[in-house]
Design a protein around this motif. Structure first.
Motif, PDB file in Angstrom:
ATOM      1  N   ARG A 192     -37.077  -1.733 -51.320  1.00  0.00           N
ATOM      2  CA  ARG A 192     -36.151  -2.204 -52.351  1.00  0.00           C
ATOM      3  C   ARG A 192     -36.117  -3.721 -52.262  1.00  0.00           C
ATOM      4  O   ARG A 192     -36.125  -4.286 -51.169  1.00  0.00           O
ATOM      5  N   SER A 193     -36.041  -4.402 -53.375  1.00  0.00           N
ATOM      6  CA  SER A 193     -36.055  -5.869 -53.360  1.00  0.00           C
ATOM      7  C   SER A 193     -34.843  -6.442 -52.644  1.00  0.00           C
ATOM      8  O   SER A 193     -34.893  -7.540 -52.089  1.00  0.00           O
ATOM      9  N   SER A 194     -33.742  -5.703 -52.587  1.00  0.00           N
ATOM     10  CA  SER A 194     -32.539  -6.207 -51.938  1.00  0.00           C
ATOM     11  C   SER A 194     -32.567  -6.054 -50.409  1.00  0.00           C
ATOM     12  O   SER A 194     -31.800  -6.717 -49.713  1.00  0.00           O
ATOM     13  N   ASN A 195     -33.414  -5.199 -49.881  1.00  0.00           N
ATOM     14  CA  ASN A 195     -33.401  -4.952 -48.435  1.00  0.00           C
ATOM     15  C   ASN A 195     -33.694  -6.187 -47.583  1.00  0.00           C
ATOM     16  O   ASN A 195     -32.936  -6.474 -46.655  1.00  0.00           O
ATOM     17  N   PRO A 196     -34.751  -6.944 -47.835  1.00  0.00           N
ATOM     18  CA  PRO A 196     -34.972  -8.134 -47.006  1.00  0.00           C
ATOM     19  C   PRO A 196     -33.905  -9.205 -47.228  1.00  0.00           C
ATOM     20  O   PRO A 196     -33.457  -9.846 -46.278  1.00  0.00           O
ATOM     21  N   LEU A 197     -33.481  -9.372 -48.443  1.00  0.00           N
ATOM     22  CA  LEU A 197     -32.535 -10.414 -48.796  1.00  0.00           C
ATOM     23  C   LEU A 197     -31.127 -10.160 -48.238  1.00  0.00           C
ATOM     24  O   LEU A 197     -30.517 -11.055 -47.660  1.00  0.00           O
ATOM     25  N   LYS A 198     -30.637  -8.952 -48.389  1.00  0.00           N
ATOM     26  CA  LYS A 198     -29.258  -8.643 -47.998  1.00  0.00           C
ATOM     27  C   LYS A 198     -29.130  -8.002 -46.624  1.00  0.00           C
ATOM     28  O   LYS A 198     -28.104  -8.152 -45.970  1.00  0.00           O
ATOM     29  N   ARG A 199     -30.177  -7.261 -46.181  1.00  0.00           N
ATOM     30  CA  ARG A 199     -30.043  -6.478 -44.950  1.00  0.00           C
ATOM     31  C   ARG A 199     -31.094  -6.812 -43.897  1.00  0.00           C
ATOM     32  O   ARG A 199     -31.107  -6.216 -42.841  1.00  0.00           O
ATOM     33  N   PHE A 200     -32.000  -7.724 -44.196  1.00  0.00           N
ATOM     34  CA  PHE A 200     -33.042  -8.144 -43.264  1.00  0.00           C
ATOM     35  C   PHE A 200     -33.980  -6.992 -42.882  1.00  0.00           C
ATOM     36  O   PHE A 200     -34.513  -6.965 -41.781  1.00  0.00           O
ATOM     37  N   LEU A 201     -34.198  -6.060 -43.800  1.00  0.00           N
ATOM     38  CA  LEU A 201     -35.070  -4.920 -43.553  1.00  0.00           C
ATOM     39  C   LEU A 201     -36.390  -5.095 -44.290  1.00  0.00           C
ATOM     40  O   LEU A 201     -36.408  -5.294 -45.502  1.00  0.00           O
ATOM     41  N   MET A 202     -37.472  -5.021 -43.515  1.00  0.00           N
ATOM     42  CA  MET A 202     -38.818  -5.085 -44.086  1.00  0.00           C
ATOM     43  C   MET A 202     -39.570  -3.822 -43.702  1.00  0.00           C
ATOM     44  O   MET A 202     -39.353  -3.264 -42.625  1.00  0.00           O
ATOM     45  N   MET A 203     -40.460  -3.389 -44.576  1.00  0.00           N
ATOM     46  CA  MET A 203     -41.289  -2.234 -44.244  1.00  0.00           C
ATOM     47  C   MET A 203     -42.332  -2.675 -43.218  1.00  0.00           C
ATOM     48  O   MET A 203     -43.051  -3.647 -43.440  1.00  0.00           O
ATOM     49  N   GLY A 204     -42.403  -1.957 -42.119  1.00  0.00           N
ATOM     50  CA  GLY A 204     -43.319  -2.285 -41.036  1.00  0.00           C
ATOM     51  C   GLY A 204     -44.782  -2.226 -41.438  1.00  0.00           C
ATOM     52  O   GLY A 204     -45.609  -2.939 -40.888  1.00  0.00           O
ATOM     53  N   ASN A 205     -45.115  -1.405 -42.418  1.00  0.00           N
ATOM     54  CA  ASN A 205     -46.492  -1.298 -42.887  1.00  0.00           C
ATOM     55  C   ASN A 205     -46.709  -2.039 -44.201  1.00  0.00           C
ATOM     56  O   ASN A 205     -47.759  -1.896 -44.818  1.00  0.00           O
ATOM     57  N   GLY A 206     -45.750  -2.841 -44.628  1.00  0.00           N
ATOM     58  CA  GLY A 206     -45.884  -3.608 -45.871  1.00  0.00           C
ATOM     59  C   GLY A 206     -45.725  -2.728 -47.093  1.00  0.00           C
ATOM     60  O   GLY A 206     -44.754  -2.824 -47.817  1.00  0.00           O
ATOM     61  N   VAL A 207     -46.680  -1.858 -47.306  1.00  0.00           N
ATOM     62  CA  VAL A 207     -46.662  -0.889 -48.404  1.00  0.00           C
ATOM     63  C   VAL A 207     -47.137   0.432 -47.837  1.00  0.00           C
ATOM     64  O   VAL A 207     -48.109   0.479 -47.083  1.00  0.00           O
ATOM     65  N   GLY A 208     -46.464   1.497 -48.185  1.00  0.00           N
ATOM     66  CA  GLY A 208     -46.896   2.822 -47.735  1.00  0.00           C
ATOM     67  C   GLY A 208     -47.779   3.478 -48.778  1.00  0.00           C
ATOM     68  O   GLY A 208     -47.582   3.283 -49.982  1.00  0.00           O
ATOM     69  N   ILE A 209     -48.758   4.230 -48.306  1.00  0.00           N
ATOM     70  CA  ILE A 209     -49.655   4.970 -49.195  1.00  0.00           C
ATOM     71  C   ILE A 209     -49.565   6.447 -48.838  1.00  0.00           C
ATOM     72  O   ILE A 209     -49.844   6.835 -47.707  1.00  0.00           O
ATOM     73  N   ILE A 210     -49.167   7.265 -49.796  1.00  0.00           N
ATOM     74  CA  ILE A 210     -49.123   8.711 -49.617  1.00  0.00           C
ATOM     75  C   ILE A 210     -50.278   9.302 -50.429  1.00  0.00           C
ATOM     76  O   ILE A 210     -50.289   9.225 -51.656  1.00  0.00           O
ATOM     77  N   ASP A 211     -51.263   9.834 -49.726  1.00  0.00           N
ATOM     78  CA  ASP A 211     -52.427  10.439 -50.380  1.00  0.00           C
ATOM     79  C   ASP A 211     -52.083  11.831 -50.902  1.00  0.00           C
ATOM     80  O   ASP A 211     -51.172  12.492 -50.392  1.00  0.00           O
ATOM     81  N   ALA A 212     -52.839  12.284 -51.888  1.00  0.00           N
ATOM     82  CA  ALA A 212     -52.593  13.597 -52.477  1.00  0.00           C
ATOM     83  C   ALA A 212     -52.710  14.715 -51.446  1.00  0.00           C
ATOM     84  O   ALA A 212     -51.969  15.699 -51.509  1.00  0.00           O
ATOM     85  N   ASP A 213     -53.606  14.565 -50.469  1.00  0.00           N
ATOM     86  CA  ASP A 213     -53.782  15.636 -49.481  1.00  0.00           C
ATOM     87  C   ASP A 213     -52.770  15.585 -48.337  1.00  0.00           C
ATOM     88  O   ASP A 213     -52.826  16.378 -47.409  1.00  0.00           O
ATOM     89  N   TYR A 214     -51.816  14.669 -48.405  1.00  0.00           N
ATOM     90  CA  TYR A 214     -50.725  14.635 -47.431  1.00  0.00           C
ATOM     91  C   TYR A 214     -49.727  15.763 -47.701  1.00  0.00           C
ATOM     92  O   TYR A 214     -49.058  16.254 -46.804  1.00  0.00           O
TER      93      TYR A 214
END
Length: 164
Positions: free
Chosen positions: A82-104
């Motif tokens: 969410r765009s507000s997470n780093p700004l308001k809560r200091f939360l960043m995704m550890g993998n930057g962007v997650g990728i969920i493949d169809a076979d997951y």
């Protein structure tokens, strides 16, 4: 035949989980909610307490959603913060962007349970409450190279295709 969408994983069926929805009719992303209360510890606080052992300080916290996604074989689900997470809560995704493949979807290790990875770079621990919006998922198509030869099938669960 179903093309793409969301379902609740079996272990969360009786926990009042909401399927992801778009906030507006022109929104690209489906809002995911936390499936339970989670504490994302402060990296700075951990570092101050464990200067002699930094091996676990930057390890992301997995936030379960209780959700799995199905889609066509030439699509994936992109997980974004969410765009507000780093700004308001200091939360960043550890993998930057997650990728969920169809076979997951429905893999034997975890049924395709989608989790968001967060690192808290703030001064205090952050509490994420059940039902709180934590990120977005966007369905996207992808292209394959002319000489693509991927033949294997998924054998691993979260974060693994089964390959080393």
């Amino acid at each position: 035949m179903k093309k793409r969408g969301f379902e609740i994983v079996t272990s969360y069926q009786d926990k009042e989980i909401q399927l992801p929805v778009r906030a507006t009719k022109q929104a690209a992303g489906y809002d995911f909610e936390a499936a339970e209360d989670i504490i994302v510890p402060s990296v700075i606080k951990q570092w101050m307490q464990n200067k002699h052992d930094l091996t676990h300080v930057l390890k992301p916290t997995l936030v379960p959603t209780g959700i799995k996604a199905y889609m066509q074989e030439d699509e994936f689900l992109q997980l974004a913060n969410r765009s507000s997470n780093p700004l308001k809560r200091f939360l960043m995704m550890g993998n930057g962007v997650g990728i969920i493949d169809a076979d997951y979807y429905e893999n034997p290790n975890n049924e395709g349970h989608i989790m968001f990875q967060y690192v808290n770079f703030g001064l205090t621990d952050q509490v994420i409450k059940k039902g709180e919006r934590i990120g977005q998922g966007i369905f996207l198509p992808f292209l394959k190279a002319d000489d693509d030869q991927a033949e294997a099938t998924r054998t691993g669960g979260f974060g693994s295709s089964g390959r080393k």
